[in-house]
Design a protein around this motif. Sequence first.
Motif, short mmCIF file in Angstrom:
data_model
loop_
_atom_site.label_atom_id
_atom_site.label_comp_id
_atom_site.label_asym_id
_atom_site.label_seq_id
_atom_site.Cartn_x
_atom_site.Cartn_y
_atom_site.Cartn_z
N THR A 97 1.20 -0.86 -0.04
CA THR A 97 0.13 0.36 0.15
C THR A 97 0.99 1.35 -0.36
OG1 THR A 97 0.02 -0.11 2.27
CG2 THR A 97 -1.97 -1.33 1.17
N GLY A 98 1.96 1.43 -0.16
CA GLY A 98 2.95 2.44 -0.39
C GLY A 98 3.39 3.07 1.58
N ALA A 99 3.21 1.93 1.99
CA ALA A 99 3.63 2.90 3.84
C ALA A 99 5.06 2.54 3.75
CB ALA A 99 2.79 1.89 4.58
N ALA A 100 5.56 2.12 2.88
CA ALA A 100 6.84 2.79 3.32
C ALA A 100 7.95 3.35 2.16
CB ALA A 100 8.08 1.25 2.69
N ARG A 101 6.82 4.03 1.46
CA ARG A 101 7.47 5.47 0.99
C ARG A 101 8.37 6.46 1.62
NH1 ARG A 101 1.30 7.34 -1.37
NH2 ARG A 101 0.86 7.79 1.62
N THR A 102 9.14 7.21 0.96
CA THR A 102 10.10 7.45 1.59
C THR A 102 10.00 9.50 1.57
OG1 THR A 102 11.22 7.66 -0.90
CG2 THR A 102 12.09 6.19 0.53
N GLN A 103 9.07 9.78 0.37
CA GLN A 103 8.61 11.12 0.51
C GLN A 103 7.13 11.15 0.15
OE1 GLN A 103 10.98 13.23 -2.29
NE2 GLN A 103 9.95 11.40 -4.24
N THR A 104 6.67 12.65 0.95
CA THR A 104 4.97 12.87 0.62
C THR A 104 5.17 13.55 -0.90
OG1 THR A 104 5.09 13.24 2.78
CG2 THR A 104 2.80 14.00 1.01
N ARG A 105 4.53 12.32 -1.77
CA ARG A 105 4.03 12.67 -3.15
C ARG A 105 3.04 14.41 -3.61
NH1 ARG A 105 5.05 7.63 -2.54
NH2 ARG A 105 4.98 5.92 -4.71
N GLN A 106 2.65 14.31 -2.08
CA GLN A 106 1.46 15.54 -2.25
C GLN A 106 0.63 15.59 -3.55
OE1 GLN A 106 4.25 19.12 -2.30
NE2 GLN A 106 3.76 19.76 -0.78
N ALA A 107 -0.17 14.41 -3.05
CA ALA A 107 -0.96 13.96 -4.30
C ALA A 107 -2.60 13.06 -3.50
CB ALA A 107 -0.52 13.05 -5.68
N ILE A 108 -3.40 13.05 -4.18
CA ILE A 108 -4.63 12.66 -3.72
C ILE A 108 -5.36 11.59 -4.64
CG2 ILE A 108 -7.17 13.11 -3.14
CD1 ILE A 108 -6.51 15.70 -1.71
N GLY A 109 -5.52 10.55 -4.04
CA GLY A 109 -6.50 9.62 -5.14
C GLY A 109 -8.13 9.74 -5.22
N LEU A 110 -8.86 10.12 -5.65
CA LEU A 110 -10.24 9.87 -6.14
C LEU A 110 -10.30 9.62 -7.55
CD1 LEU A 110 -12.32 12.24 -5.35
CD2 LEU A 110 -12.14 13.24 -7.16
N ILE A 111 -11.86 8.12 -6.24
CA ILE A 111 -12.29 7.62 -6.82
C ILE A 111 -13.83 7.72 -7.25
CG2 ILE A 111 -13.05 5.30 -7.29
CD1 ILE A 111 -10.37 4.16 -5.68
N VAL A 112 -14.16 8.06 -8.03
CA VAL A 112 -16.08 7.92 -8.07
C VAL A 112 -16.80 6.77 -9.03
CG1 VAL A 112 -16.10 10.32 -7.92
CG2 VAL A 112 -15.11 9.84 -10.58
N PRO A 113 -18.30 6.84 -8.67
CA PRO A 113 -18.30 5.62 -9.64
C PRO A 113 -18.67 5.84 -10.81
CG PRO A 113 -20.25 7.44 -7.95
CD PRO A 113 -19.11 7.48 -7.45
N ASP A 114 -18.80 7.71 -11.50
CA ASP A 114 -19.54 7.83 -12.50
C ASP A 114 -19.83 9.59 -12.89
OD1 ASP A 114 -20.03 7.60 -15.28
OD2 ASP A 114 -22.48 7.01 -14.95
N ALA A 115 -17.70 9.01 -13.64
CA ALA A 115 -17.42 10.70 -13.83
C ALA A 115 -18.57 10.88 -15.30
CB ALA A 115 -15.94 10.67 -14.65
N ARG A 116 -19.17 10.52 -15.17
CA ARG A 116 -19.96 11.45 -16.68
C ARG A 116 -21.55 11.27 -15.57
NH1 ARG A 116 -20.91 5.59 -19.61
NH2 ARG A 116 -21.49 5.19 -17.58
N ASN A 117 -21.82 11.30 -14.10
CA ASN A 117 -22.70 12.16 -13.76
C ASN A 117 -22.03 13.61 -13.07
OD1 ASN A 117 -23.91 12.81 -11.66
ND2 ASN A 117 -25.01 10.30 -11.01
N PRO A 118 -22.65 14.12 -13.31
CA PRO A 118 -22.22 15.72 -13.49
C PRO A 118 -21.61 16.10 -11.96
CG PRO A 118 -24.63 16.09 -14.29
CD PRO A 118 -24.01 14.39 -14.56
N PHE A 119 -23.31 14.82 -11.16
CA PHE A 119 -23.00 15.26 -9.81
C PHE A 119 -21.47 15.43 -9.29
CE2 PHE A 119 -22.13 13.68 -5.58
CZ PHE A 119 -23.41 14.83 -5.03
N PHE A 120 -20.58 13.76 -9.90
CA PHE A 120 -19.33 13.52 -9.72
C PHE A 120 -18.61 14.58 -10.25
CE2 PHE A 120 -21.56 9.69 -8.61
CZ PHE A 120 -21.47 9.76 -7.18
N ALA A 121 -18.74 15.35 -11.54
CA ALA A 121 -17.64 15.90 -12.34
C ALA A 121 -17.41 16.95 -11.20
CB ALA A 121 -18.07 16.25 -13.22
#
Length: 356
Positions: free
Chosen positions: A70-94
């Motif tokens: 899971t990347g627990a041993a990473r050596t530096q902060t990536r300063q990145a967010i992973g975002l998972i949405v169910p359907d990017a076509r839905n304007p609500f999730f956009a």
Amino acid sequence: MSTDRYIERVTSREATVKRPATIREVAALAGVSVATVSNALAGRRSVSGESSARIRAAAHRLGYRPGTATGAARTQTRQAIGLIVPDARNPFFAQVAHGVETVAQTFGWAVFLASADLDSAREADYLDRLAGAADGVLVCSTSGQTDQVQHLVDSGVAVVVCDERLAVTGAGGVFSDDEEAGRTAARHILDRGARRIAMIRGPEHLETARARRSGFRAELEVAGRSLPPWRSLASDYTIDGGRWAADQILASDPRVDAIFCANDLQAVGAAQAMRHAGRGVPEDVLVIGIDGISWAELTEPSITSVSRHPHQLGAEAARLLIEMVGEDAHARELMLPVSLVQRDSTRRVGGDGRTV
């Protein structure tokens, strides 16, 4: 507490543990969050020297070894967010994604967007991939699968659940008041004089859909109104789903004068079905949805909606996730209010020519 005294405190715990220790146990003994343990063991500067010493002492005594999956041993902060949405076509999730990105850019973070396309296997694959590529994962899930998300949290990955609740311990959460959204919709159409009311529900396996249905029914009961089963149908959160359900409702009761839809896309479809059947919206039938998608004002007629403020939902979720990646930031939940946005689909012209 000094490091030496802390080591004495955890020695008895060390003697009783036979299986490999988890990062959650290390965090509990050190008195910090799981995310802080992950940061300390990865050598990030965001963790103070005293906290880092306590964490490393606890990890050593418990025999904890950070995993790499899971990347627990990473050596530096990536300063990145992973975002998972169910359907990017839905304007609500956009709009949710735009809110996430707005906050992330303010902090100098990047956003990796993944659309599961309503596929649980794809969602699981993205969870694995993003956990190794980002500092934390923001999950908008409609699959209801919790085991993998729980594993991420237990492995030290900061996780925030957004929109739909998941039974995960240790994750943050940002949600809308969906029951109040249903109540607000009911009050509005009752105030507009609706009598033969119908409801298009969302998918039954979603807690948000159940909460909206419950709130809507509860408010009708307060007003002494009932909702017979032939005027209540479930459909997908899509325009096609709303159109299909509205056609079925009209077939069973052509005199329906108001339709509550569990989301805005259903409401757009229901309004189309009314028009194709020769029923005017709002002259003959009131239509209201829930979500607050921006282009509901561009349809014909424009759709009245109980807004769940998707941009704010995403912004607050991103803010919480970034906070959780930092030192000693604990998971918490936020419940955001909803508000009515009245548009043409519930505006009727009175006998004096005024819009009501």
